[in-house]
Design an enzyme around this catalytic site. Structure first.
Site, PDB file in Angstrom:
ATOM      1  N   TYR A  88       0.421   2.814  -9.878  1.00  0.00           N
ATOM      2  CA  TYR A  88       0.560   2.067  -8.625  1.00  0.00           C
ATOM      3  C   TYR A  88      -0.237   0.761  -8.672  1.00  0.00           C
ATOM      4  O   TYR A  88       0.209  -0.268  -8.164  1.00  0.00           O
ATOM      5  CB  TYR A  88       0.154   2.943  -7.422  1.00  0.00           C
ATOM      6  CG  TYR A  88       1.276   3.877  -7.027  1.00  0.00           C
ATOM      7  CD1 TYR A  88       1.350   5.181  -7.521  1.00  0.00           C
ATOM      8  CD2 TYR A  88       2.323   3.427  -6.230  1.00  0.00           C
ATOM      9  CE1 TYR A  88       2.410   6.011  -7.212  1.00  0.00           C
ATOM     10  CE2 TYR A  88       3.399   4.252  -5.914  1.00  0.00           C
ATOM     11  CZ  TYR A  88       3.447   5.537  -6.417  1.00  0.00           C
ATOM     12  OH  TYR A  88       4.514   6.355  -6.132  1.00  0.00           O
ATOM     13  N   CYS A 109      -8.009  13.154   4.640  1.00  0.00           N
ATOM     14  CA  CYS A 109      -8.174  12.909   6.095  1.00  0.00           C
ATOM     15  C   CYS A 109      -7.353  11.723   6.584  1.00  0.00           C
ATOM     16  O   CYS A 109      -7.457  11.312   7.737  1.00  0.00           O
ATOM     17  CB  CYS A 109      -9.666  12.704   6.413  1.00  0.00           C
ATOM     18  SG  CYS A 109     -10.331  11.151   5.796  1.00  0.00           S
ATOM     19  N   HIS A 127       9.652   4.223   3.372  1.00  0.00           N
ATOM     20  CA  HIS A 127       8.964   4.885   2.260  1.00  0.00           C
ATOM     21  C   HIS A 127       7.528   4.413   2.105  1.00  0.00           C
ATOM     22  O   HIS A 127       6.926   4.562   1.053  1.00  0.00           O
ATOM     23  CB  HIS A 127       9.745   4.676   0.946  1.00  0.00           C
ATOM     24  CG  HIS A 127      11.070   5.353   0.975  1.00  0.00           C
ATOM     25  ND1 HIS A 127      12.122   4.970   0.166  1.00  0.00           N
ATOM     26  CD2 HIS A 127      11.551   6.375   1.736  1.00  0.00           C
ATOM     27  CE1 HIS A 127      13.178   5.738   0.428  1.00  0.00           C
ATOM     28  NE2 HIS A 127      12.854   6.589   1.383  1.00  0.00           N
ATOM     29  N   ARG A 184       1.876  -1.654 -10.392  1.00  0.00           N
ATOM     30  CA  ARG A 184       2.969  -2.121  -9.515  1.00  0.00           C
ATOM     31  C   ARG A 184       2.440  -3.065  -8.457  1.00  0.00           C
ATOM     32  O   ARG A 184       3.095  -4.060  -8.099  1.00  0.00           O
ATOM     33  CB  ARG A 184       3.700  -0.919  -8.893  1.00  0.00           C
ATOM     34  CG  ARG A 184       4.522  -0.155  -9.906  1.00  0.00           C
ATOM     35  CD  ARG A 184       5.110   1.102  -9.326  1.00  0.00           C
ATOM     36  NE  ARG A 184       5.996   0.802  -8.203  1.00  0.00           N
ATOM     37  CZ  ARG A 184       6.470   1.759  -7.379  1.00  0.00           C
ATOM     38  NH1 ARG A 184       6.106   3.021  -7.538  1.00  0.00           N
ATOM     39  NH2 ARG A 184       7.284   1.448  -6.395  1.00  0.00           N
ATOM     40  N   CYS A 236      -6.673   8.075   2.542  1.00  0.00           N
ATOM     41  CA  CYS A 236      -7.306   9.267   1.970  1.00  0.00           C
ATOM     42  C   CYS A 236      -6.292  10.401   1.858  1.00  0.00           C
ATOM     43  O   CYS A 236      -5.532  10.660   2.789  1.00  0.00           O
ATOM     44  CB  CYS A 236      -8.473   9.717   2.863  1.00  0.00           C
ATOM     45  SG  CYS A 236      -9.186  11.271   2.328  1.00  0.00           S
TER      46      CYS A 236
END
Ligand code: BV8
Ligand code: ZN
Length: 270
Positions: free
Chosen positions: A77, A144, A133, A80, A141
């Site tokens: 990620y 939480c 999406h 990306r 997180c």
């Protein structure tokens, strides 16, 4: 009256599609990875490049991959994020923003619901009704849900593992703010997209293969609600046989041509 750039696009928008758009008060644009293709952001089905070429995004974009190896998935990620940050909105993104800006003062709307997790619509000046999406840049997180807003450094060259940050509140790992395969879509986002698509005067489906559900169901829901649906894509997709109008062109060429044609007829509408 927003001055429309003289039609610089090499194609002429099909007359029937122009007429549908000129008659509309609200147009909903459903976009997929093909919308960002001409910005150099690889579509989900394009072979990944470089370090990631040998990995299948369908495998990586899952909770299982994350649980199996957080540092590996987080590195993908981060790569990306770097790709998108280095990309620029293309003429298609800009055309949609120009269209919405020209129509808005006259009570006419162009609303965007996207599958894309990039921020190119926003960086072109569009408001996005729904990111169904999620977003590449909305980290949170994993335990939480606390948003993580510190900057994420993208290394010069792609690396295969980067430990994700830890949540300041509970210490758990920070995850990408995207929806993985097998995860539910954010309730409000999908509902807003469905409501807009089924109440629109025209729906444009731009740059999606129509494979991923439930987003792929939106054009069909619109059609079943009597809304004319236009597909803008260089090739046929899973949706083509169900859609009334198909325009075999790329987003960055088709959308400027359409917006030029629509705005040249005036913005007040019929
Ligand atoms: C869900 C974020 C309920 C992540 C993405 C088994 C178990 C669980 C679920 C399923 C299952 N089997 C099926 C499902 C449903 C599953 C699904 O649809 N699978 C598919 C593969 C069959 N969906 C889900 O899991 C969704 N959640 O169903 O929840 C549930 C929950 C539990 C159990 C059961 C049900 C969640 C789906 C969201 C996945 N996340 N992205 C990330 O980005 O890392 S999806 C990701 O892939 C993208 O966001 C995008 O949506 C999708 C890629 O699709 P496209 O955008 O269409 O891109 P693609 O590359 O496919 O096509 C590009 C197109 O552009 C092409 O047509 C090309 O021709 C065109 N093009 C190219 N250049 C241009 C162009 N067009 C215009 N101009 C150009 N220049
Ligand atoms: Zn936490």
């Amino acid at each position: 009256m927003v001055p429309t750039s003289p039609s610089s696009s090499p194609v002429a928008a099909p007359a029937d599609i122009v007429s549908l758009a000129r008659d509309a008060r609200t147009v909903v644009v459903l976009t997929g990875a093909g919308m960002s293709a001409e910005s150099g952001v690889p579509t989900f089905r394009d072979a990944q490049t470089g370090l990631w070429a040998r990995f299948d995004p369908m495998e990586l974009a899952t909770p299982e991959a994350w649980k199996r190896d957080r540092a590996f998935v987080w590195a993908w990620y981060v790569w990306r994020m770097g790709l998108v940050s280095g990309a620029r909105p293309n003429a298609g993104h800009r055309a949609l923003a120009r269209w919405a800006d020209a129509w808005h003062p006259h009570g006419r709307h162009v609303r965007i619901a996207t599958q894309n997790v990039d921020d190119l619509h926003e960086r072109a000046g569009s408001e996005v009704l729904a990111h169904v999406h999620g977003s590449l840049f909305a980290h949170r997180c994993e335990r939480c849900d606390t948003p993580y807003e510190d900057p994420v450094v993208t290394p010069e060259s792609p690396v295969e593992r980067i430990e994700p940050p830890s949540c300041a509140r509970c210490g758990a790992a920070v995850r990408p703010g995207v929806v993985w395969f097998g995860e539910m879509l954010p309730e409000g986002e999908f509902a807003a997209a469905l409501d807009a698509a089924t109440r629109a005067d025209l729906v444009l489906v731009v740059g999606t293969s129509g494979i991923v559900h439930p987003f792929a169901g939106l054009p069909l829901a619109a059609r079943d609600a009597g809304v004319p649906v236009v597909e803008v894509n260089p090739v046929d997709t899973e949706l083509t046989h169900l859609i009334d109008y198909r325009w075999r062109a790329g987003a960055a060429v088709a959308l400027p041509a359409l917006v030029d044609a629509v705005l040249s007829a005036g913005v007040v509408g019929r």
